[in-house]
Design a protein around this motif. Structure first.
Motif, PDB file in Angstrom:
ATOM      1  N   ARG A  63       0.839  -1.199   0.000  1.00 39.27           N
ATOM      2  CA  ARG A  63       0.000   0.000   0.000  1.00 39.27           C
ATOM      3  C   ARG A  63       0.874   1.249   0.000  1.00 39.27           C
ATOM      4  O   ARG A  63       1.839   1.336   0.775  1.00 39.27           O
ATOM      5  CB  ARG A  63      -0.924   0.009   1.222  1.00 39.27           C
ATOM      6  N   ARG A  64       0.527   2.185  -0.857  1.00 34.98           N
ATOM      7  CA  ARG A  64       1.290   3.430  -0.944  1.00 34.98           C
ATOM      8  C   ARG A  64       1.312   4.150   0.403  1.00 34.98           C
ATOM      9  O   ARG A  64       2.344   4.674   0.825  1.00 34.98           O
ATOM     10  CB  ARG A  64       0.680   4.347  -2.009  1.00 34.98           C
ATOM     11  N   GLY A  65       0.171   4.171   1.088  1.00 38.59           N
ATOM     12  CA  GLY A  65       0.071   4.870   2.365  1.00 38.59           C
ATOM     13  C   GLY A  65       0.929   4.272   3.462  1.00 38.59           C
ATOM     14  O   GLY A  65       1.138   4.897   4.506  1.00 38.59           O
ATOM     15  N   TYR A  75       4.631   1.140   0.832  1.00 42.15           N
ATOM     16  CA  TYR A  75       4.733  -0.094   0.047  1.00 42.15           C
ATOM     17  C   TYR A  75       5.418  -1.224   0.828  1.00 42.15           C
ATOM     18  O   TYR A  75       6.084  -2.081   0.245  1.00 42.15           O
ATOM     19  CB  TYR A  75       5.448   0.154  -1.286  1.00 42.15           C
ATOM     20  N   GLU A  76       5.221  -1.232   2.116  1.00 45.61           N
ATOM     21  CA  GLU A  76       5.706  -2.354   2.930  1.00 45.61           C
ATOM     22  C   GLU A  76       4.881  -3.586   2.580  1.00 45.61           C
ATOM     23  O   GLU A  76       3.653  -3.533   2.521  1.00 45.61           O
ATOM     24  CB  GLU A  76       5.567  -2.016   4.411  1.00 45.61           C
ATOM     25  N   SER A  77       5.552  -4.714   2.354  1.00 46.53           N
ATOM     26  CA  SER A  77       4.867  -5.924   1.899  1.00 46.53           C
ATOM     27  C   SER A  77       4.214  -6.688   3.046  1.00 46.53           C
ATOM     28  O   SER A  77       4.804  -6.850   4.117  1.00 46.53           O
ATOM     29  CB  SER A  77       5.846  -6.854   1.175  1.00 46.53           C
ATOM     30  N   GLU A  78       2.992  -7.148   2.786  1.00 47.38           N
ATOM     31  CA  GLU A  78       2.274  -8.025   3.713  1.00 47.38           C
ATOM     32  C   GLU A  78       1.931  -9.299   2.961  1.00 47.38           C
ATOM     33  O   GLU A  78       1.374  -9.250   1.861  1.00 47.38           O
ATOM     34  CB  GLU A  78       0.990  -7.343   4.195  1.00 47.38           C
ATOM     35  N   GLU A  79       2.280 -10.458   3.521  1.00 52.49           N
ATOM     36  CA  GLU A  79       2.022 -11.744   2.866  1.00 52.49           C
ATOM     37  C   GLU A  79       0.893 -12.467   3.601  1.00 52.49           C
ATOM     38  O   GLU A  79       0.979 -12.712   4.803  1.00 52.49           O
ATOM     39  CB  GLU A  79       3.281 -12.607   2.850  1.00 52.49           C
ATOM     40  N   ILE A  80      -0.152 -12.795   2.837  1.00 51.42           N
ATOM     41  CA  ILE A  80      -1.346 -13.403   3.430  1.00 51.42           C
ATOM     42  C   ILE A  80      -1.595 -14.759   2.767  1.00 51.42           C
ATOM     43  O   ILE A  80      -1.826 -14.829   1.546  1.00 51.42           O
ATOM     44  CB  ILE A  80      -2.567 -12.487   3.248  1.00 51.42           C
ATOM     45  N   HIS A  81      -1.518 -15.823   3.554  1.00 54.33           N
ATOM     46  CA  HIS A  81      -1.716 -17.180   3.035  1.00 54.33           C
ATOM     47  C   HIS A  81      -3.147 -17.666   3.242  1.00 54.33           C
ATOM     48  O   HIS A  81      -3.645 -18.482   2.458  1.00 54.33           O
ATOM     49  CB  HIS A  81      -0.746 -18.151   3.718  1.00 54.33           C
ATOM     50  N   GLU A  82      -3.785 -17.188   4.297  1.00 52.65           N
ATOM     51  CA  GLU A  82      -5.160 -17.588   4.580  1.00 52.65           C
ATOM     52  C   GLU A  82      -5.847 -16.471   5.360  1.00 52.65           C
ATOM     53  O   GLU A  82      -5.195 -15.578   5.900  1.00 52.65           O
ATOM     54  CB  GLU A  82      -5.189 -18.900   5.365  1.00 52.65           C
ATOM     55  N   GLY A  83      -7.164 -16.555   5.385  1.00 49.06           N
ATOM     56  CA  GLY A  83      -7.923 -15.502   6.051  1.00 49.06           C
ATOM     57  C   GLY A  83      -8.216 -14.345   5.107  1.00 49.06           C
ATOM     58  O   GLY A  83      -7.974 -14.424   3.903  1.00 49.06           O
ATOM     59  N   TRP A  84      -8.747 -13.270   5.667  1.00 48.08           N
ATOM     60  CA  TRP A  84      -9.196 -12.149   4.853  1.00 48.08           C
ATOM     61  C   TRP A  84      -8.036 -11.317   4.321  1.00 48.08           C
ATOM     62  O   TRP A  84      -7.123 -10.970   5.061  1.00 48.08           O
ATOM     63  CB  TRP A  84     -10.127 -11.249   5.655  1.00 48.08           C
ATOM     64  N   VAL A  85      -8.101 -11.014   3.028  1.00 41.91           N
ATOM     65  CA  VAL A  85      -7.220 -10.027   2.402  1.00 41.91           C
ATOM     66  C   VAL A  85      -8.064  -8.766   2.269  1.00 41.91           C
ATOM     67  O   VAL A  85      -9.037  -8.738   1.511  1.00 41.91           O
ATOM     68  CB  VAL A  85      -6.734 -10.490   1.017  1.00 41.91           C
ATOM     69  N   VAL A  86      -7.710  -7.734   3.008  1.00 45.25           N
ATOM     70  CA  VAL A  86      -8.550  -6.541   3.115  1.00 45.25           C
ATOM     71  C   VAL A  86      -7.928  -5.374   2.358  1.00 45.25           C
ATOM     72  O   VAL A  86      -6.749  -5.070   2.531  1.00 45.25           O
ATOM     73  CB  VAL A  86      -8.751  -6.152   4.598  1.00 45.25           C
TER      74      VAL A  86
END
Length: 207
Positions: A158-160, A163-174
């Motif tokens: 996210r630009r705000g 641009y720190e990366s978040e890795e989501i394997h399961e659950g909600w991607v919001v």
């Protein structure tokens, strides 16, 4: 153009073709609605036709995002070969959410997407995770989702948040760029994909 069509017919393998020294006018003459191509600083990048799994997930995400955007009056959602332009660069994301009143000039969006989604494939993995990811940041894209089906992970930047990366394997991607929109990552790993109607109902009840 005929040479590009010939390559598409003859090649049985995915490819990412770079044509150097192409002017923007030449790119616009060569690119059409049947050819997925991008223009980056004098280089025309031509994509091979996407495979079934890629197209299936692209269509799934496009349908959910478009339904959500129309329901809540948030932006314009397009995919496939649609382009957006920033300076001398023209990008063709798998799915993008544009601001509602973005100008469309010569069939190109003249504005920066709120959200861009890329579904990684064999031919685009390195390009999407490396060069294109960096250029999206430079363009100021609001939010980027990189869907890696092979690794079963959605990478969100996210630009705000710098641009720190978040890795989501399961659950909600919001999404923050499209307020209230979310999917469950594991929906994307299913084969066949789950019902869009059932996913829409789950999304709506989660909001």
């Amino acid at each position: 153009m005929q040479a590009l069509r010939s390559l598409e017919v003859r090649s049985d393998h995915p490819y990412l073709l770079r044509l150097y020294g192409v002017s923007e006018a030449e790119f616009e003459a060569l690119a059409d609605e049947d050819l997925k191509a991008e223009y980056l600083d004098g280089v025309m990048i031509v994509h091979s036709p996407a495979g079934f799994s890629h197209e299936d997930r692209q269509a799934f995400l496009l349908a959910l995002l478009r339904l959500y955007a129309e329901t809540h009056g948030i932006g314009r959602v397009v995919g496939g070969n649609a382009l957006f332009r920033v300076g001398r660069r023209q990008f063709a994301p798998d799915v993008m959410v544009l601001p509602r009143h973005v100008p469309i000039v010569r069939q190109r969006a003249e504005g920066i997407p709120l959200l861009v989604v890329e579904v990684l494939s064999e031919s685009t993995r390195d390009y999407d995770l490396g060069e294109k990811r960096r250029l999206y940041r430079e363009a100021g894209v609001g939010e980027l989702w990189l869907v890696d089906v092979e690794g079963q992970v959605v990478i969100v930047e996210r630009r705000g948040r710098g641009y720190e990366s978040e890795e989501i394997h399961e659950g909600w991607v919001v999404s923050e760029a499209v307020p209230g929109f979310r999917i469950r990552a594991e929906w994307l790993w299913q084969e066949p994909l789950p019902s869009i109607l059932e996913c829409w109902q789950a999304l709506s009840s989660a909001g």
